[in-house]
Design an enzyme around this catalytic site. Structure first.
Site, PDB file in Angstrom:
ATOM      1  NE  ARG A 195      17.620   9.183  -6.375  1.00  0.00           N
ATOM      2  CZ  ARG A 195      16.415   9.681  -6.654  1.00  0.00           C
ATOM      3  NH1 ARG A 195      15.342   9.161  -6.100  1.00  0.00           N
ATOM      4  NH2 ARG A 195      16.280  10.691  -7.470  1.00  0.00           N
ATOM      5  CD  GLU A 198      14.553  13.215 -12.572  1.00  0.00           C
ATOM      6  OE1 GLU A 198      14.145  14.091 -13.364  1.00  0.00           O
ATOM      7  OE2 GLU A 198      14.879  13.445 -11.397  1.00  0.00           O
ATOM      8  N   GLY A 208       0.810  -1.206   0.000  1.00  0.00           N
ATOM      9  CA  GLY A 208       0.000   0.000   0.000  1.00  0.00           C
ATOM     10  C   GLY A 208       0.848   1.262   0.000  1.00  0.00           C
ATOM     11  CB  ALA A 223      12.839   8.605 -10.651  1.00  0.00           C
ATOM     12  CG  HIS A 282      11.679  10.166  -3.214  1.00  0.00           C
ATOM     13  ND1 HIS A 282      11.803   8.854  -2.824  1.00  0.00           N
ATOM     14  CD2 HIS A 282      10.401  10.511  -2.966  1.00  0.00           C
ATOM     15  CE1 HIS A 282      10.644   8.420  -2.362  1.00  0.00           C
ATOM     16  NE2 HIS A 282       9.769   9.416  -2.440  1.00  0.00           N
ATOM     17  N   GLY A 323       6.444   1.495   3.009  1.00  0.00           N
ATOM     18  CA  GLY A 323       7.874   1.278   3.141  1.00  0.00           C
ATOM     19  C   GLY A 323       8.522   0.634   1.929  1.00  0.00           C
TER      20      GLY A 323
END
Length: 178
Positions: A53, A61, A9, A33, A49, A13
């Site tokens: 990293r 991307e 969901g 991404a 995000h 995590g």
């Protein structure tokens, strides 16, 4: 290590688990991404995000062809994170819808075609693909949302069949399904 599908969901995590696996692998990490900064809130999420990293990780991307990007970036010594299929399927539906086409059928064809690219991964590469399980809730009240739920469910099933490992994230805990 092969292909790992990480599902669950929203806010369960999934991405954190993929990042943990990549860090523990001690391999060269490539992060593919799919998010697009379409509004201020999403721009903030993307920036967060990126900041999380490590600078040594390479980011690609790619909102419409992430599986191809993952395959092209994968090398025997690499760990590729593809995050996430949920946004990718949304991007496909939006892209076809913006062209005034009935979005579901061409988006389905594009998604299943792009998934084929994951068959050609280098033998020793590791790829973790993050996706949401959206089919556990109520039936959406409009046709586009139902088409989205159905297409993502089909894409998730197709990828789960191909995956060497499938993990379901619940409240930050990984449950191995396959």
């Amino acid at each position: 290590m092969g292909l790992i599908l990480i599902t669950g969901g929203a806010r369960s995590g999934k991405s954190s688990y993929a990042v943990q696996l990549a860090a523990e692998s001690r391999r060269r990490v490539v992060y593919v991404a799919t998010a697009e900064p379409l509004d201020a809130e999403m721009t903030k999420r993307i920036d967060q995000h990126r900041a999380e990293r490590p600078p040594s990780w390479h980011t690609i991307e790619e909102p419409l062809h992430p599986c191809r990007a993952a395959r092209e970036a994968a090398a025997p010594d690499s760990f590729v994170i593809l995050d996430c299929l949920t946004l990718w399927v949304s991007n496909l539906l939006t892209d076809f819808d913006s062209k005034h086409e009935p979005a579901a059928a061409p988006a389905r064809s594009a998604a299943l075609e792009d998934l084929q690219c994951l068959r050609d991964l280098p033998t020793d590469a590791a790829v973790a693909v993050v996706t949401n399980e959206v089919g556990l809730g109520i039936v959406p009240d409009n046709a586009l949302a139902r088409a989205y739920r159905d297409l993502l469910g089909e894409v998730n099933q197709e990828l789960a069949l191909r995956a060497d490992e499938v993990q379901l994230m619940v409240s930050g805990i990984a449950l191995r399904l396959k």
